[in-house]
Design an enzyme around this catalytic site. Sequence first.
Site, PDB file in Angstrom:
ATOM      1  N   GLU A 262      10.417  26.540  17.568  1.00 55.51           N
ATOM      2  CA  GLU A 262      10.711  27.256  18.395  1.00 55.51           C
ATOM      3  C   GLU A 262       9.684  27.414  19.511  1.00 55.51           C
ATOM      4  O   GLU A 262      10.066  27.610  20.931  1.00 55.51           O
ATOM      5  CB  GLU A 262      11.619  28.631  18.196  1.00 55.51           C
TER       6      GLU A 262
ATOM      7  N   GLU B   6      -6.397  14.494   3.845  1.00 57.19           N
ATOM      8  CA  GLU B   6      -5.325  14.705   2.841  1.00 57.19           C
ATOM      9  C   GLU B   6      -5.820  14.691   1.100  1.00 57.19           C
ATOM     10  O   GLU B   6      -5.403  15.625   0.624  1.00 57.19           O
ATOM     11  CB  GLU B   6      -4.430  13.267   2.842  1.00 57.19           C
TER      12      GLU B   6
ATOM     13  N   TYR C 151      -7.654  10.844   8.316  1.00 59.11           N
ATOM     14  CA  TYR C 151      -6.469  11.608   7.676  1.00 59.11           C
ATOM     15  C   TYR C 151      -6.598  11.271   6.135  1.00 59.11           C
ATOM     16  O   TYR C 151      -6.125  12.357   5.467  1.00 59.11           O
ATOM     17  CB  TYR C 151      -5.187  11.038   8.370  1.00 59.11           C
TER      18      TYR C 151
ATOM     19  N   CYS D 149       1.211   6.146   0.899  1.00 59.45           N
ATOM     20  CA  CYS D 149       2.089   7.113   1.346  1.00 59.45           C
ATOM     21  C   CYS D 149       2.801   7.995   0.173  1.00 59.45           C
ATOM     22  O   CYS D 149       2.802   9.118   0.086  1.00 59.45           O
ATOM     23  CB  CYS D 149       3.006   6.637   2.450  1.00 59.45           C
TER      24      CYS D 149
ATOM     25  N   THR E  55       0.911  -1.297   0.147  1.00 61.60           N
ATOM     26  CA  THR E  55       0.098  -0.033   0.055  1.00 61.60           C
ATOM     27  C   THR E  55       0.773   1.274  -0.127  1.00 61.60           C
ATOM     28  O   THR E  55       0.651   2.142  -0.687  1.00 61.60           O
ATOM     29  CB  THR E  55      -0.901   0.130   1.148  1.00 61.60           C
ATOM     30  N   CYS E  56       2.014   1.179   0.844  1.00 56.77           N
ATOM     31  CA  CYS E  56       2.729   2.509   1.195  1.00 56.77           C
ATOM     32  C   CYS E  56       3.255   3.060  -0.394  1.00 56.77           C
ATOM     33  O   CYS E  56       3.351   4.200  -0.670  1.00 56.77           O
ATOM     34  CB  CYS E  56       3.497   2.360   2.347  1.00 56.77           C
TER      35      CYS E  56
ATOM     36  N   LYS F 287       0.565   9.410  -2.605  1.00 57.98           N
ATOM     37  CA  LYS F 287      -0.184  10.567  -1.900  1.00 57.98           C
ATOM     38  C   LYS F 287       0.725  11.650  -1.756  1.00 57.98           C
ATOM     39  O   LYS F 287       0.455  12.792  -1.891  1.00 57.98           O
ATOM     40  CB  LYS F 287      -0.726   9.880  -0.525  1.00 57.98           C
TER      41      LYS F 287
ATOM     42  N   HIS G 149      16.009  30.253  16.392  1.00 58.76           N
ATOM     43  CA  HIS G 149      15.336  31.215  15.943  1.00 58.76           C
ATOM     44  C   HIS G 149      15.602  32.029  14.414  1.00 58.76           C
ATOM     45  O   HIS G 149      16.777  31.870  14.226  1.00 58.76           O
ATOM     46  CB  HIS G 149      15.282  32.510  17.021  1.00 58.76           C
TER      47      HIS G 149
END
Length: 460
Positions: A442, A183, A179, A48, A42-43, A51, A437
């Site tokens: 942060e 997505e 999800y 994944c 599937t991935c 996608k 920063h």
Amino acid sequence: MAKYDYDLFVIGAGSGGVRAARLAAMAGAKVLVAEEHRVGGTCVIRGCVPKKFMVYASEYAHHFKMAEGYGWTVGESSFDWPRFIAEKDKEIARLSGIYVRNLQNAGAELVHGRATLLDAHTVEVAGRGRVTADKILVAPGARPWMPVELPGIEHAITSNEAFHLEELPKRIVIAGGGYIALEFAGIFNGLGVETTLVHRGPNVLRGFDDDIRAHIAEEMDKRGIKVILGAQHAAIEKTDTGLVSRFTDGHHCESDVVMFALGRAPYVDGLGLEAAGVELDEDGAVRVDDYSRTNVENIWAVGDVTNRINLTPVAIREGHAFADTEFNNKPTTFDHDMVASAVFSQPPIGSVGLSEAEARHRLGKVDVYLARFRPMKYALTGYSERCLVKLVVEAATEKVVGCHVVGPDAPEIIQLAAVAMKMGVTKTQWDSTCAVHPTLAEELVTLREKYVPQGLGQAA
């Protein structure tokens, strides 16, 4: 003469099955892997990886608009769906080939065909015949679930078909609030498709922190995605101009494509598990212990078919642990605690550990630190999109038990947060980290004031 044809037979050449097969073969075992579709699972093939390519493609329209705020004059742009699909498929084929070569280089055999268990040691493989194995690993993954009784369901697609649409639709309705639904809503919306998301629940992303759920729904609305909550499909009707989705709340919506993303079910149908005596749980998943062993002594299962944590890296670690235990004399289990997850919605989400509600239920008193702000990246663009960062801390021990981020690069940020939390970091240790920063990340190490949700007052 060997008692069995193979030391290990693996059903499914997805990420978990391939990892287990490779390690077992490298340890000297005679291994056969059967895959009825394409190698990679599937991935790699329909999850994944493709996608994420689609997410990348869909983000450019947003980037082009943002560029104007930074002084760029962006000319007329257009998107070529067939060209993108061709390039995406070319890369997927390359990755699938790598999986095949890795298996072969490790010394494992690969056969393309459906495997069906006849008993605990015998497997029938389409195109190969019967073979026997000392140990069997079940790793076929999961498949999209569809409400087959829904009138007109034959007109709908799942995420599998969304990767191969012949043309980009002008309008799409996506059913679901998980999800995958979020997505693909972001993907199609970003590509200029009029996108409607319909979900039967009161909010999207069940199982995630409530602040995350509310925040992402609001930000999706800002991106132009129409979100309909508290409703679901009653029927789908095909007309001369498209598909009409009729919802249980009395509303209807016309689109060119209707996509269902209502979750995935363990792929156990027709595997012959009952013939081998393998038990399933109440959800139809293969029941396993901490070592991924089923109730049958010589049969194991890893990945989505066990419905523990349905993520590719988890399947890989489960497969690795199985191979170490059974073929490398290293008894190993995979700890499913503090596994980070990412939702590649737009904006994306990174999450690890407990939600605030889970933490209060399990641990009692918790401290919450939360901030919402516009990311620096949007300061010159006029966009009102906001980020959210949240920490959940067990009050008694100061241990950070939940970290949740919504905003640019959230999936990248959450990976290293997971490292610290897996090691048991406390809020004092977390705060001792100097900020980088200027970054979004942060904000996680500068949260100092406790957040009291409305309505809880000092009792929180």
